[in-house]
Design a protein around this motif. Sequence first.
Motif, PDB file in Angstrom:
ATOM      1  N   SER A  49       0.760  -1.103  -0.053  1.00 22.73           N
ATOM      2  CA  SER A  49       0.049   0.041   0.167  1.00 22.73           C
ATOM      3  C   SER A  49       0.980   1.348   0.159  1.00 22.73           C
ATOM      4  O   SER A  49       2.191   1.274   0.489  1.00 22.73           O
ATOM      5  N   CYS A  50       0.504   2.243  -0.439  1.00 17.85           N
ATOM      6  CA  CYS A  50       1.057   3.747  -0.520  1.00 17.85           C
ATOM      7  C   CYS A  50       0.198   4.757  -0.564  1.00 17.85           C
ATOM      8  O   CYS A  50      -1.104   4.716  -0.696  1.00 17.85           O
ATOM      9  N   ILE A  51       0.698   5.806  -0.130  1.00 26.45           N
ATOM     10  CA  ILE A  51       0.056   7.079   0.027  1.00 26.45           C
ATOM     11  C   ILE A  51       0.598   8.075  -1.243  1.00 26.45           C
ATOM     12  O   ILE A  51       1.922   8.216  -1.198  1.00 26.45           O
ATOM     13  N   ASP A  52      -0.221   8.547  -2.073  1.00 30.81           N
ATOM     14  CA  ASP A  52       0.328   9.474  -3.188  1.00 30.81           C
ATOM     15  C   ASP A  52       0.132  10.869  -2.636  1.00 30.81           C
ATOM     16  O   ASP A  52      -1.089  11.315  -2.243  1.00 30.81           O
ATOM     17  N   ARG A  53       1.274  11.438  -2.308  1.00 29.73           N
ATOM     18  CA  ARG A  53       1.449  12.810  -1.666  1.00 29.73           C
ATOM     19  C   ARG A  53       0.767  13.885  -2.736  1.00 29.73           C
ATOM     20  O   ARG A  53       0.680  15.082  -2.230  1.00 29.73           O
ATOM     21  N   SER A  54       0.853  13.525  -3.918  1.00 28.37           N
ATOM     22  CA  SER A  54       0.305  14.725  -4.695  1.00 28.37           C
ATOM     23  C   SER A  54      -1.248  15.244  -4.651  1.00 28.37           C
ATOM     24  O   SER A  54      -1.542  16.049  -4.883  1.00 28.37           O
ATOM     25  N   ASP A  55      -2.091  14.006  -4.262  1.00 30.71           N
ATOM     26  CA  ASP A  55      -3.424  14.231  -3.920  1.00 30.71           C
ATOM     27  C   ASP A  55      -4.009  13.605  -2.718  1.00 30.71           C
ATOM     28  O   ASP A  55      -5.055  13.585  -2.383  1.00 30.71           O
ATOM     29  N   GLY A  56      -3.007  13.159  -1.929  1.00 26.68           N
ATOM     30  CA  GLY A  56      -3.206  12.301  -0.841  1.00 26.68           C
ATOM     31  C   GLY A  56      -4.112  10.832  -0.861  1.00 26.68           C
ATOM     32  O   GLY A  56      -4.457  10.220   0.115  1.00 26.68           O
ATOM     33  N   SER A  57      -4.343  10.453  -2.122  1.00 24.92           N
ATOM     34  CA  SER A  57      -4.859   9.299  -2.355  1.00 24.92           C
ATOM     35  C   SER A  57      -3.995   7.909  -1.769  1.00 24.92           C
ATOM     36  O   SER A  57      -2.904   8.040  -1.509  1.00 24.92           O
ATOM     37  N   ALA A  58      -4.785   6.920  -1.496  1.00 25.36           N
ATOM     38  CA  ALA A  58      -4.380   5.720  -0.840  1.00 25.36           C
ATOM     39  C   ALA A  58      -4.458   4.617  -1.947  1.00 25.36           C
ATOM     40  O   ALA A  58      -5.757   4.499  -2.634  1.00 25.36           O
ATOM     41  N   TYR A  59      -3.308   3.534  -2.123  1.00 23.91           N
ATOM     42  CA  TYR A  59      -3.469   2.547  -3.079  1.00 23.91           C
ATOM     43  C   TYR A  59      -3.171   1.368  -2.530  1.00 23.91           C
ATOM     44  O   TYR A  59      -2.299   1.535  -1.430  1.00 23.91           O
ATOM     45  N   TYR A  60      -3.765   0.322  -2.848  1.00 20.00           N
ATOM     46  CA  TYR A  60      -3.509  -1.033  -2.432  1.00 20.00           C
ATOM     47  C   TYR A  60      -3.223  -2.077  -3.328  1.00 20.00           C
ATOM     48  O   TYR A  60      -3.782  -1.971  -4.529  1.00 20.00           O
ATOM     49  N   SER A  61      -2.454  -3.018  -3.087  1.00 28.30           N
ATOM     50  CA  SER A  61      -2.395  -4.170  -3.944  1.00 28.30           C
ATOM     51  C   SER A  61      -3.506  -5.069  -3.772  1.00 28.30           C
ATOM     52  O   SER A  61      -4.466  -4.862  -2.963  1.00 28.30           O
ATOM     53  N   ASP A  62      -3.823  -6.020  -5.018  1.00 25.25           N
ATOM     54  CA  ASP A  62      -5.053  -6.565  -5.129  1.00 25.25           C
ATOM     55  C   ASP A  62      -5.278  -7.510  -3.959  1.00 25.25           C
ATOM     56  O   ASP A  62      -6.428  -7.645  -3.409  1.00 25.25           O
ATOM     57  N   SER A  63      -4.074  -8.026  -3.419  1.00 26.90           N
ATOM     58  CA  SER A  63      -4.169  -9.198  -2.307  1.00 26.90           C
ATOM     59  C   SER A  63      -4.662  -8.223  -1.012  1.00 26.90           C
ATOM     60  O   SER A  63      -5.113  -9.149  -0.030  1.00 26.90           O
ATOM     61  N   VAL A  64      -4.604  -7.101  -0.775  1.00 27.60           N
ATOM     62  CA  VAL A  64      -4.918  -6.323   0.539  1.00 27.60           C
ATOM     63  C   VAL A  64      -6.195  -5.463   0.386  1.00 27.60           C
ATOM     64  O   VAL A  64      -6.561  -5.052   1.515  1.00 27.60           O
ATOM     65  N   LYS A  65      -6.640  -5.417  -0.782  1.00 26.02           N
ATOM     66  CA  LYS A  65      -7.605  -4.513  -0.942  1.00 26.02           C
ATOM     67  C   LYS A  65      -8.984  -4.851  -0.127  1.00 26.02           C
ATOM     68  O   LYS A  65      -9.167  -5.945  -0.189  1.00 26.02           O
TER      69      LYS A  65
END
Length: 127
Positions: A49-65
């Motif tokens: 998982s990661c946080i995109d600091r350009s807009d604050g979005s959070a993203y996840y791998s399919d296995s943990v979503k």
Amino acid sequence: EVQLVESGGGLVQAGGSLRLSCVASGFDFITYGIGWYRQVPGKEREGVSCIDRSDGSAYYSDSVKGRFTISADNAKNTVYLQMNSLKPEDTGVYYCARDLYANYCSKSGYLHEPGYWGQGTQVTVDS
């Protein structure tokens, strides 16, 4: 000096929860992409998982979503990973990471160029 210090790992039964913490220092916390990776012996380190600091979005791998939630407390320079409904396949060493240059990350949970790592914290999920 950039430092990332993880904590919160441990042994948990399948279906349980853990919350990992990563305290960051030595850089402007809100400037760079930041996230979590994990690794098991014999396999490559994978983005979780990661946080995109350009807009604050959070993203996840399919296995943990749907099971894991990443968040950041900018006042405390801390990023968290709340892990629910844990499965034995979530077992591994979890690392906090910071991007070398970029403030963004991919929608699959990977930093553009992870260049700084914490020491890792072991998560073991017992079936």
